[in-house]
Design an enzyme around this catalytic site. Structure first.
Site, PDB file in Angstrom:
ATOM      1  N   GLU A 140      74.137 -47.257 -33.882  1.00  0.00           N
ATOM      2  CA  GLU A 140      73.551 -47.921 -35.042  1.00  0.00           C
ATOM      3  C   GLU A 140      73.605 -46.972 -36.233  1.00  0.00           C
ATOM      4  O   GLU A 140      73.308 -45.793 -36.071  1.00  0.00           O
ATOM      5  CB  GLU A 140      72.088 -48.331 -34.798  1.00  0.00           C
ATOM      6  CG  GLU A 140      71.642 -49.334 -35.849  1.00  0.00           C
ATOM      7  CD  GLU A 140      70.192 -49.803 -35.674  1.00  0.00           C
ATOM      8  OE1 GLU A 140      69.826 -50.790 -36.281  1.00  0.00           O
ATOM      9  OE2 GLU A 140      69.449 -49.175 -34.933  1.00  0.00           O
ATOM     10  N   GLY A 273      64.772 -40.711 -34.710  1.00  0.00           N
ATOM     11  CA  GLY A 273      63.694 -40.389 -33.782  1.00  0.00           C
ATOM     12  C   GLY A 273      63.995 -40.973 -32.405  1.00  0.00           C
ATOM     13  O   GLY A 273      63.804 -40.332 -31.379  1.00  0.00           O
ATOM     14  N   MET A 275      66.424 -44.533 -30.421  1.00  0.00           N
ATOM     15  CA  MET A 275      67.356 -45.646 -30.619  1.00  0.00           C
ATOM     16  C   MET A 275      67.259 -46.611 -29.452  1.00  0.00           C
ATOM     17  O   MET A 275      67.335 -46.224 -28.286  1.00  0.00           O
ATOM     18  CB  MET A 275      68.785 -45.085 -30.759  1.00  0.00           C
ATOM     19  CG  MET A 275      69.855 -46.150 -30.857  1.00  0.00           C
ATOM     20  SD  MET A 275      69.670 -47.134 -32.375  1.00  0.00           S
ATOM     21  CE  MET A 275      70.340 -48.697 -31.803  1.00  0.00           C
ATOM     22  N   GLU A 276      67.124 -47.903 -29.810  1.00  0.00           N
ATOM     23  CA  GLU A 276      66.788 -48.938 -28.831  1.00  0.00           C
ATOM     24  C   GLU A 276      67.960 -49.489 -28.038  1.00  0.00           C
ATOM     25  O   GLU A 276      67.885 -50.633 -27.571  1.00  0.00           O
ATOM     26  CB  GLU A 276      66.114 -50.088 -29.568  1.00  0.00           C
ATOM     27  CG  GLU A 276      67.053 -50.921 -30.489  1.00  0.00           C
ATOM     28  CD  GLU A 276      67.105 -50.451 -31.934  1.00  0.00           C
ATOM     29  OE1 GLU A 276      66.836 -49.264 -32.185  1.00  0.00           O
ATOM     30  OE2 GLU A 276      67.445 -51.273 -32.818  1.00  0.00           O
ATOM     31  N   ASN A 277      69.063 -48.734 -27.832  1.00  0.00           N
ATOM     32  CA  ASN A 277      70.202 -49.278 -27.083  1.00  0.00           C
ATOM     33  C   ASN A 277      69.714 -50.144 -25.916  1.00  0.00           C
ATOM     34  O   ASN A 277      68.796 -49.774 -25.193  1.00  0.00           O
ATOM     35  CB  ASN A 277      71.040 -48.140 -26.505  1.00  0.00           C
ATOM     36  CG  ASN A 277      71.343 -47.082 -27.527  1.00  0.00           C
ATOM     37  OD1 ASN A 277      71.953 -47.360 -28.547  1.00  0.00           O
ATOM     38  ND2 ASN A 277      70.870 -45.860 -27.291  1.00  0.00           N
ATOM     39  N   GLU A 310      60.597 -48.991 -29.582  1.00  0.00           N
ATOM     40  CA  GLU A 310      61.959 -49.198 -29.052  1.00  0.00           C
ATOM     41  C   GLU A 310      61.986 -50.312 -28.013  1.00  0.00           C
ATOM     42  O   GLU A 310      62.956 -51.063 -27.913  1.00  0.00           O
ATOM     43  CB  GLU A 310      62.517 -47.906 -28.451  1.00  0.00           C
ATOM     44  CG  GLU A 310      62.569 -46.704 -29.413  1.00  0.00           C
ATOM     45  CD  GLU A 310      63.161 -47.006 -30.776  1.00  0.00           C
ATOM     46  OE1 GLU A 310      64.011 -47.911 -30.880  1.00  0.00           O
ATOM     47  OE2 GLU A 310      62.769 -46.347 -31.761  1.00  0.00           O
TER      48      GLU A 310
HETATM   49  N1  BES Z   1      66.896 -48.562 -34.695  1.00  0.00           N
HETATM   50  C1  BES Z   1      66.186 -47.384 -35.016  1.00  0.00           C
HETATM   51  C2  BES Z   1      67.021 -46.144 -34.943  1.00  0.00           C
HETATM   52  C3  BES Z   1      67.898 -45.902 -36.143  1.00  0.00           C
HETATM   53  C4  BES Z   1      67.365 -45.404 -37.303  1.00  0.00           C
HETATM   54  C5  BES Z   1      69.244 -46.143 -36.099  1.00  0.00           C
HETATM   55  C6  BES Z   1      68.178 -45.177 -38.406  1.00  0.00           C
HETATM   56  C7  BES Z   1      70.064 -45.937 -37.182  1.00  0.00           C
HETATM   57  C8  BES Z   1      69.532 -45.438 -38.341  1.00  0.00           C
HETATM   58  C9  BES Z   1      64.993 -47.207 -34.078  1.00  0.00           C
HETATM   59  O1  BES Z   1      64.521 -48.356 -33.496  1.00  0.00           O
HETATM   60  C10 BES Z   1      63.876 -46.663 -34.896  1.00  0.00           C
HETATM   61  O2  BES Z   1      63.368 -47.371 -35.708  1.00  0.00           O
HETATM   62  N2  BES Z   1      63.522 -45.405 -34.698  1.00  0.00           N
HETATM   63  C11 BES Z   1      62.500 -44.757 -35.477  1.00  0.00           C
HETATM   64  C12 BES Z   1      61.258 -44.496 -34.670  1.00  0.00           C
HETATM   65  C13 BES Z   1      60.247 -45.589 -34.724  1.00  0.00           C
HETATM   66  C14 BES Z   1      59.010 -45.225 -33.935  1.00  0.00           C
HETATM   67  C15 BES Z   1      59.834 -45.980 -36.118  1.00  0.00           C
HETATM   68  C16 BES Z   1      63.076 -43.431 -35.928  1.00  0.00           C
HETATM   69  O3  BES Z   1      64.126 -43.054 -35.460  1.00  0.00           O
HETATM   70  O4  BES Z   1      62.422 -42.779 -36.747  1.00  0.00           O
HETATM   71 ZN    ZN Z   2      63.440 -49.555 -34.755  1.00  0.00          ZN
END
Ligand code: BES
Ligand code: ZN
Length: 875
Positions: A140, A273, A275-277, A310
């Site tokens: 992503e 932080g 990633m929800e693969n 996630e």
């Molecule tokens: N889908 C995101 C990861 C992501 C973030 C992919 C930016 C590509 C670009 C994931 O679900 C997410 O939101 N992660 C957060 C943590 C969450 C607890 C808010 C993150 O990575 O900070």
């Molecule tokens: Zn997210």
């Protein structure tokens, strides 16, 4: 003809993938990989072309073929293959029109396991005393195309059948369970079950030496937490949260978890932080691992929220996916909101919904800039997508959902969500699809109401005035720099009058309105002094409120008399602070308001008092250096008494929130320069440094002591800096390393700041972590800016393709507070700016200007000196 496909936001829709058969063979020591993609393509309209994504891949052109019928005799090769680098697409032109229906497209390719934490990359870790490479994916938003050629857009859902050839001693994970494993010598071929329909950005692989622990949900879904060998104990907490969240979500969404298994893995190098693969969620170590002895209460909460977020995506995002990145907020805003729902159910004592106001406030802070954007944002090119993973999509997104949830009611909202999930499962949805389902369930005009919040940037401030028994309300767009703009919203207003039983709801649909509240204020007369009126009950609305003087005085009374909910106490101080920054209120009245919080003992409220205090302390250094010490004295007095009550040592059976409060209070007192706190921090640091098992400096309060040490550290006596480096080097836990990194640059001594910043660019700091070391004080900011300019070339190259580059720009630029500096920074970036961080830069510059404007406001506050003297003396 191939020209037609260039510079387009989206791939043409005349052909769509139905199934991918992906074979990948990573070479972990050479950091290369090779692979074959066999894609079932459905040609929907007459065309000679196939257009799909590919980037940073070496496509073996002679291997490309299309088999157009079951008999493989009908295999054709493209006439030409054009790779369009700037659009990351690959255009295959065939000699004649392709038969409609399904064909098999076969492509061999190879690539590099890169160091950029995106696509198919390598992460380094230690195993049996040696540094090893782990192969990891992060797709992503638009990086699956760096691993295999594909239709890399969320709406092109297909089934995935993955096969890996890897060293036989390694764990090899993918989205689905292993269906077959064949060992041949040092290598094994692992195939996985075919996945259900899913988007490319959710495909994942992880290959390395890993251990796991596991458990089962009530439905019998196998859940595992994978960590580096020897660290599985630290995965127990996350496993527990995962099992509980999955049990909860299947009821809440009324659909079972869609896959046969779920793995969660801690990755040593990770850009985001977590990633929800689908079925294989990846995390930064600090976001998954929790150690009873070495982790803080704050980390515990962070792990819980991250896991719950996630896993919410497994439904909201993975099963039902946004149709295009414009609707990213449907993924992120919802997962964020739902994560609080789950954490509240699992840990009711954390009072997490009150803490949710953090999200609302961050969303409001960003959305008060002209450089903000609507929740639904147009995406014209793949390189614009990463920039919208911001506080608007997450925090404003989650907050407007909370607003709607509270307006429609919990039951109706849940029923609608469940039917939305059912209706769009294995497919894609747009924002309006969700509104339609909610509208049908509730009978309310959800779409009209919500369009005003998701299609329009910004939010209103509602000014309220009392005129006999009439309440006059008026909305105006709120901007941090105090300027005006034309937005109007459909605002679900709520209010309470002298008691939470005495409440009203109404919808403001125009610029201003008058409201008869006779029924609410019957008891006002005679009891003038106990009258209060609070708008936006429990801060469920995404708007600010500006009260007239009389109403503001009533609220101050209500705070002092402890009549208000925690959320309302927070809302009042948050709004007052924002209005002060925008010069719509004075600093003297903000300080007087803060004085009303002097008896407060609750974590969630005090955390706000603290954060506002630190912002004020920061700005008065620049605005009124003469009054700065006195103002800080007042703030210290405000925080000292709750800090004294808590002390430095954990009390037996104290609450999670008190443990977090202690950390916040001590850190704030250190930052405000409170001598006794700084000295005690240093005293405890000495003891801890010489005996790491000592209990005088438990993880929660450690950072306050580290910062105290650094504040006293100078170039003539670098003991503190050297000692912290030693702790960093000896730390086994990423969390501890982060604590040190976050403290190192807080020295007032310029040469130490420079040492600390240079350290961030060495091999000792992982690229994922460097940005957390940019915690520079006002005294160090010029040094930081010079350092940043000098190292820009290196920094921009090293972090080029990660969201972390935006983080660098934000952290450094936001240190400043003058128009001149903002101009200078703008000039520096004039020919250096790139789409990936342009938004972050503009927003940061606007923040600098906003602060400069605030400084002017503070300087023109004539009563400040008098009010400050009064408050400081009184305290
Ligand atoms: N889908 C995101 C990861 C992501 C973030 C992919 C930016 C590509 C670009 C994931 O679900 C997410 O939101 N992660 C957060 C943590 C969450 C607890 C808010 C993150 O990575 O900070
Ligand atoms: Zn997210």
């Amino acid at each position: 003809m191939a020209e037609d496909f260039k510079g387009q936001p989206r791939l043409p829709s005349f052909a769509a993938p139905r199934r991918y058969d992906i074979f990948l063979k990573p070479h972990l020591t050479a950091c290369l990989f090779s692979g074959t993609a066999t894609i079932t393509v459905d040609v929907l309209l007459p065309t000679q072309f196939l257009v799909l994504n590919a980037a940073d891949l070496c496509v073996h052109t002679s291997s490309v073929s299309l088999t157009t019928s079951a008999t493989s005799s009908d295999t054709i090769s493209p006439l030409s293959i054009e790779l369009v680098e700037e659009d990351e697409i690959m255009v295959l032109q065939f000699g004649s029109q392709l038969p409609l229906g399904e064909s098999l497209l076969k492509i061999d390719f190879s690539g590099t396991l890169n160091d950029q934490m995106r696509g198919f990359y390598r992460s380094k870790y230690e195993y049996k005393g040696e540094v090893q490479n782990m192969a990891v994916t992060q797709f992503e938003s638009v990086d699956a195309r760096r691993c295999f050629p594909c239709w890399d857009e969320p709406a092109f859902k297909a089934k995935f059948k993955i096969t890996l050839e890897v060293p036989s001693e390694l764990a090899a994970l993918s989205n689905m369970p292993v269906s077959d494993e064949k060992i041949n010598g040092d290598l094994k071929t692992v195939s996985y079950d075919e996945s259900p329909l899913m988007s490319t950005y959710l495909v994942a692989m992880v290959i390395g030496h890993l251990d796991y622990i596991q458990g089962l949900t009530t439905d019998g879904v196998q859940v595992r937490v994978y960590t580096q060998v020897g660290k599985t104990d630290q995965g127990k907490f996350a496993l527990d949260v995962a099992l509980k969240s999955l049990n909860l979500y299947k009821d809440y969404f009324a659909v079972p978890y869609p896959l046969p298994k779920l793995d969660m893995v801690a990755i040593p190098d990770f850009a985001a932080g977590a990633m929800e693969n689908y079925g294989l969620v990846t995390y930064r170590e600090v976001a998954l691992l929790f150690d009873e002895q070495f982790s803080s209460a704050y980390s515990k909460q962070d792990v819980a929220i991250t896991v719950a977020h996630e896993l919410a995506h497994q439904w909201f995002g993975n099963l039902v996916t946004m149709e295009w990145w414009t609707h990213l907020w449907l993924n992120e805003g919802f997962a964020s909101w739902v994560s609080y729902l789950a954490v509240d159910a699992i840990f009711p004592e954390w009072n997490i919904w009150t803490q949710f106001l953090d999200e609302t406030s961050s969303g409001m802070m960003l959305d008060a800039l002209s450089e903000s954007h609507p929740i639904e944002v147009e995406i014209k090119h793949a390189n614009e997508v990463d920039a919208i993973f911001d506080s608007i999509s997450y925090d404003k997104g989650a907050s407007v959902i909370r607003m709607l949830h509270s307006y429609l009611g919990a039951d109706c909202f849940q029923k609608a969500l469940a039917s939305y999930i059912k209706q769009y499962a294995y497919a894609n949805a747009k924002t309006e699809d969700l509104w339609a389902v909610l509208e049908e369930e509730s009978g309310e005009p959800v779409k009209d109401l919500m369009n005003s919040w998701t299609k329009q940037q910004g939010y209103p401030v509602i000014s309220v005035k009392m005129n006999s028994n009439k309440l006059h309300v008026c909305q105006e767009q709120f901007l941090s720099d105090g300027s005006s703009a034309a937005g109007t919203w459909i605002v679900p207003l709520t209010l309470c009058c002298s008691s939470y039983e005495n409440s009203k709801k109404f919808i403001l649909t125009s610029k201003s309105d008058e409201l008869d509240i006779d029924d609410l204020i019957l008891n006002k007369k005679g009891k003038q002094e106990t009258f209060w009126l609070k708008l936006n009950t429990n801060q469920t609305g995404f708007y600010r409120v500006k009260y007239d003087d009389e109403l503001a005085a009533g609220l101050k009374y209500a705070i002092q008399a402890d009549k208000l909910s925690l959320m309302d106490k927070i809302g009042i101080i948050d709004d007052a602070n924002a209005l002060c920054v925008a010069c719509k209120g004075t600093l003297s009245s903000l300080l007087s308001l803060m004085d009303a919080y002097s008896m407060e003992s609750d974590y969630t409220v005090l955390k706000w008092v603290i954060s506002v205090s630190l912002k004020i302390a920061n700005v008065v250094d620049d605005a009124t250096p003469d009054l700065s010490d006195k103002i800080k004295l007042f703030l210290i007095k405000l925080l000292e008494s709750p800090a004294e009550k808590l002390g430095w040592d954990v009390k037996e059976r104290e609450s999670h929130l008190d443990t977090m409060l202690r950390a916040e209070l001590l850190m704030a007192l250190v930052r405000l320069g409170n001598t006794s706190t700084v000295d005690e921090g240093i005293r405890r640091f000495y003891i801890f440094f010489n005996d790491r098992n000592s209990s005088v400096l438990l993880p929660d309060i450690r950072k306050a002591a580290y910062v105290a040490v650094m504040q006293k550290c100078t170039s003539s006596d670098k003991w503190g800096y050297e000692s912290l480096l030693k702790i960093y080097r000896e730390a086994h836990q990423s969390e501890e390393k982060m604590r040190v990194l976050g403290s190192l640059a807080s020295s007032p001594d310029k040469s130490i700041v420079l040492d600390a910043l240079n350290f961030l660019l060495t091999d000792e700091v992982r690229n994922q972590d460097a940005v957390y070391g940019l915690n520079v004080s006002n005294q160090g900011r010029e040094t930081a800016w010079e350092w940043f300019k000098e190292n820009w070339e290196y920094i921009s190259k090293t972090w080029v393709s990660t969201p972390l580059l935006s983080g660098f720009v934000k952290s450094i630029v936001s240190l400043f507070a003058s128009y001149e500096k903002s101009k200078e920074i703008e000039e520096f970036f004039a020919n250096r700016v790139k789409p990936t961080f342009e938004r972050a830069l503009k927003q940061s510059l606007e923040r600098v200007n906003t602060k400069a404007h605030w400084i002017e406001g503070v300087r023109s506050d004539d009563s400040l000196a008098e009010v400050v003297s009064h408050l400081a003396d009184k305290a």
